[in-house]
Write a protein that holds these residues in place. Structure first.
Motif, PDB file in Angstrom:
ATOM      1  N   SER A 154       0.831  -1.205   0.000  1.00  0.00           N
ATOM      2  CA  SER A 154       0.000   0.000   0.000  1.00  0.00           C
ATOM      3  C   SER A 154       0.866   1.255   0.000  1.00  0.00           C
ATOM      4  N   ARG A 155       1.996   1.209   0.707  1.00  0.00           N
ATOM      5  CA  ARG A 155       2.900   2.371   0.703  1.00  0.00           C
ATOM      6  C   ARG A 155       3.557   2.543  -0.665  1.00  0.00           C
ATOM      7  N   ILE A 156       3.950   1.434  -1.276  1.00  0.00           N
ATOM      8  CA  ILE A 156       4.506   1.505  -2.630  1.00  0.00           C
ATOM      9  C   ILE A 156       3.481   2.114  -3.583  1.00  0.00           C
ATOM     10  N   GLU A 157       2.234   1.618  -3.510  1.00  0.00           N
ATOM     11  CA  GLU A 157       1.166   2.099  -4.393  1.00  0.00           C
ATOM     12  C   GLU A 157       0.874   3.572  -4.158  1.00  0.00           C
ATOM     13  N   SER A 306     -12.379  -8.089   1.917  1.00  0.00           N
ATOM     14  CA  SER A 306     -11.987  -6.763   1.404  1.00  0.00           C
ATOM     15  C   SER A 306     -11.786  -6.808  -0.101  1.00  0.00           C
ATOM     16  N   MET A 307     -11.141  -7.867  -0.593  1.00  0.00           N
ATOM     17  CA  MET A 307     -10.930  -8.010  -2.033  1.00  0.00           C
ATOM     18  C   MET A 307     -12.248  -8.207  -2.773  1.00  0.00           C
ATOM     19  N   ALA A 308     -13.128  -9.006  -2.214  1.00  0.00           N
ATOM     20  CA  ALA A 308     -14.412  -9.266  -2.872  1.00  0.00           C
ATOM     21  C   ALA A 308     -15.221  -7.984  -3.018  1.00  0.00           C
ATOM     22  N   ALA A 309     -15.233  -7.162  -1.962  1.00  0.00           N
ATOM     23  CA  ALA A 309     -15.962  -5.895  -2.019  1.00  0.00           C
ATOM     24  C   ALA A 309     -15.341  -4.954  -3.045  1.00  0.00           C
ATOM     25  N   ALA A 310     -14.007  -4.881  -3.076  1.00  0.00           N
ATOM     26  CA  ALA A 310     -13.325  -4.007  -4.029  1.00  0.00           C
ATOM     27  C   ALA A 310     -13.559  -4.469  -5.458  1.00  0.00           C
ATOM     28  N   ASN A 311     -13.514  -5.781  -5.683  1.00  0.00           N
ATOM     29  CA  ASN A 311     -13.707  -6.329  -7.029  1.00  0.00           C
ATOM     30  C   ASN A 311     -15.119  -6.083  -7.538  1.00  0.00           C
ATOM     31  N   LEU A 312     -16.070  -5.985  -6.635  1.00  0.00           N
ATOM     32  CA  LEU A 312     -17.448  -5.688  -7.022  1.00  0.00           C
ATOM     33  C   LEU A 312     -17.655  -4.193  -7.239  1.00  0.00           C
ATOM     34  N   LEU A 313     -17.042  -3.386  -6.381  1.00  0.00           N
ATOM     35  CA  LEU A 313     -17.240  -1.936  -6.460  1.00  0.00           C
ATOM     36  C   LEU A 313     -16.655  -1.326  -7.723  1.00  0.00           C
ATOM     37  N   LEU A 348      -7.256  -0.792  -3.876  1.00  0.00           N
ATOM     38  CA  LEU A 348      -7.363  -1.754  -2.779  1.00  0.00           C
ATOM     39  C   LEU A 348      -7.189  -3.178  -3.296  1.00  0.00           C
ATOM     40  N   TRP A 349      -7.850  -3.484  -4.409  1.00  0.00           N
ATOM     41  CA  TRP A 349      -7.713  -4.809  -5.020  1.00  0.00           C
ATOM     42  C   TRP A 349      -6.276  -5.077  -5.423  1.00  0.00           C
ATOM     43  N   ASN A 350      -5.639  -4.106  -6.100  1.00  0.00           N
ATOM     44  CA  ASN A 350      -4.272  -4.297  -6.579  1.00  0.00           C
ATOM     45  C   ASN A 350      -3.304  -4.596  -5.437  1.00  0.00           C
ATOM     46  N   VAL A 351      -3.432  -3.857  -4.340  1.00  0.00           N
ATOM     47  CA  VAL A 351      -2.531  -4.043  -3.204  1.00  0.00           C
ATOM     48  C   VAL A 351      -2.714  -5.431  -2.592  1.00  0.00           C
ATOM     49  N   VAL A 353      -4.267  -8.215  -3.868  1.00  0.00           N
ATOM     50  CA  VAL A 353      -4.002  -9.361  -4.746  1.00  0.00           C
ATOM     51  C   VAL A 353      -2.500  -9.527  -4.952  1.00  0.00           C
ATOM     52  N   MET A 354      -1.760  -8.416  -5.006  1.00  0.00           N
ATOM     53  CA  MET A 354      -0.310  -8.510  -5.115  1.00  0.00           C
ATOM     54  C   MET A 354       0.286  -9.124  -3.855  1.00  0.00           C
ATOM     55  N   SER A 355      -0.186  -8.708  -2.689  1.00  0.00           N
ATOM     56  CA  SER A 355       0.327  -9.246  -1.430  1.00  0.00           C
ATOM     57  C   SER A 355       0.047 -10.737  -1.322  1.00  0.00           C
ATOM     58  N   LEU A 356      -1.134 -11.153  -1.739  1.00  0.00           N
ATOM     59  CA  LEU A 356      -1.503 -12.562  -1.674  1.00  0.00           C
ATOM     60  C   LEU A 356      -0.633 -13.395  -2.615  1.00  0.00           C
ATOM     61  N   ARG A 357      -0.403 -12.894  -3.826  1.00  0.00           N
ATOM     62  CA  ARG A 357       0.446 -13.621  -4.772  1.00  0.00           C
ATOM     63  C   ARG A 357       1.875 -13.719  -4.264  1.00  0.00           C
TER      64      ARG A 357
END
Length: 434
Positions: A154-157, A306-313, A348-351, A353-357
């Motif tokens: 998130s800080r990088i982003e 959090s990811m599910a909500a962001a992916n829908l929004l 939010l999604w990008n941060v 999903v990147m962390s999870l990967r």
């Protein structure tokens, strides 16, 4: 069937609770400097193209040339990053971009710059970006604990958004009006600083690469044998495979929906051309807010929800943008609010999903898997933009309604799966097949 092993690094440590450490600060500072160079390049390239030609096809081609390397070179770049010291890859990528920027300065200063030279430089910039982007993402999990990956990403982003949108964009436009060589020289200096800082990263940031050695030393396989490793790992992974497919489908819909946003904002919402850039900054503000709260959202609601909500929004806000012209008044304000929420959801999604990967993929495969992921994900975006352009011939709100609507439907179908995803510190790794 591949065996499953638990990641052995601790969930949290006293050091990570207090801060992310000196190596992360080094990476963060280097990325800020590199982001300044990227921001200068992305603003200067279309401005230079507009000076060099009146052909809209050629001007648009400059943007396409910057994306083409992701389609053709992301996987080879990933193989490279899993075979070499990633600190050296960061330094060399930014060192080469420094030389490219200086070459552009020389061409502009001598009046020999042509649109074809610009095409070549932009393509090479993009090729080097595939190396730099993959390296910076692969280095991060080697210097940050899994539990702290969302905070670090998130800080990088946030740093990239701030530098590219609030510093590089107005700075480049202002300096460009004074002299073309000034912003280009600024970009070259920024890349040089970032490249130098990469050399001061600790040895752990080098990665788990294998290099050929004499007398029985373990040697890496031939590079062409590794081109499919990222795909094989992704396709065999029970979590990453559906996540990759869902991400690609939503990205395709989103790119189709937003392909003609500039025409929608200018012609439908009636925003003056001079204020278009300011209008888009609302989205950047939304992204900054999301980057600031993403770790709190992860801690309170969990990574999956959090990811599910962001992916829908993100696609839903785009679809709602298509309905804004039906409002009796206040359409611009509502559109700006939707833009901020949508951009924030994407961040939010990008941060996350990147962390999870980063937590799921073994360190020695990060480059190849990241390159494979980006090849498909970013490869469909030009197709989405083309489809969006066709839909816009019907009406400028049609891409928003169709693309946003289909993206929302895809997000709903995958909602339960995404909501069940674990936090980065709780994931298992499935090693590559031997």
């Amino acid at each position: 069937m591949p065996t499953v092993r638990r990641r052995t690094r601790p969930r949290t440590t006293a050091r990570t609770r207090a801060g992310l450490g000196v190596p992360f600060r080094n990476v963060f500072t280097a990325n800020l400097s590199s982001s300044l160079g990227d921001g200068v390049a992305r603003v200067a390239a279309p401005l230079l193209a507009a000076r060099l030609t009146d052909d809209p096809l050629l001007v648009g081609g400059v943007a396409a040339a910057s994306l083409l390397p992701w389609l053709f070179l992301a996987i080879p770049a990933g193989v490279l990053l899993d075979r070499v010291d990633r600190r050296h890859a960061l330094a060399l990528a930014n060192g080469a971009r420094t030389l490219l920027a200086l070459g552009l300065v020389a061409l502009a200063a001598t009046g020999t710059l042509t649109i074809w030279w610009l095409f070549a430089v932009v393509f090479l910039y993009g090729a080097l970006e595939t190396v730099y982007d993959g390296a910076i993402r692969a280095v991060l999990p080697s210097i940050v604990a899994p539990a702290d990956l969302p905070r670090a990403n998130s800080r990088i982003e946030a740093g990239e958004i701030t530098v590219q949108n609030f510093l590089a964009q107005p700075l480049t436009s202002a300096l460009f009006a004074v002299a073309v060589v000034v912003p280009l020289g600024t970009g070259a200096a920024a890349y040089a600083v970032a490249g130098a800082l990469a050399l001061f990263l600790p040895a752990v940031a080098a990665g788990e690469h294998r290099t050929p050695g004499p007398d029985g030393a373990e040697a890496a396989p031939a590079w062409f044998r590794q081109l499919g490793d990222g795909f094989r790992y992704l396709w065999a992974h029970p979590t990453l495979r559906p996540l990759w497919i869902l991400s690609t489908v939503v990205a395709l819909c989103f790119s189709a929906a937003t392909a003609t946003t500039v025409l929608y904002v200018l012609d439908v919402l009636g925003v003056p051309e001079a204020w278009y850039g300011t209008f888009l900054l609302v989205g950047a503000v939304g992204s900054l807010v999301a980057a600031a709260v993403v770790n709190r959202a992860k801690e309170r609601f969990g990574t999956g929800r959090s990811m599910a909500a962001a992916n829908l929004l993100s696609p839903l806000t785009v679809a709602l943008l298509g309905l804004v012209p039906l409002l009796p008044s206040g359409g611009v304000a509502v559109a700006a609010a939707l833009l901020a929420v949508g951009f924030g959801a994407v961040t939010l999604w990008n941060v996350l999903v990147m962390s999870l990967r980063q937590a799921m993929i073994p360190g020695r495969l990060l480059g190849r898997v990241h390159g494979t992921w980006r090849t498909l994900l970013w490869g469909v975006m030009p197709l989405g933009s083309f489809l969006g352009g066709l839909l816009a011939r019907v009406d400028l709100t049609t891409p928003l309604l169709v693309g946003g609507g289909l993206g929302t439907l895809a997000a709903l179908v995958g909602y339960r799966f995404v909501a069940g995803l674990p936090d980065p510190e709780d994931v298992d790794q499935i090693p590559e097949r031997g």
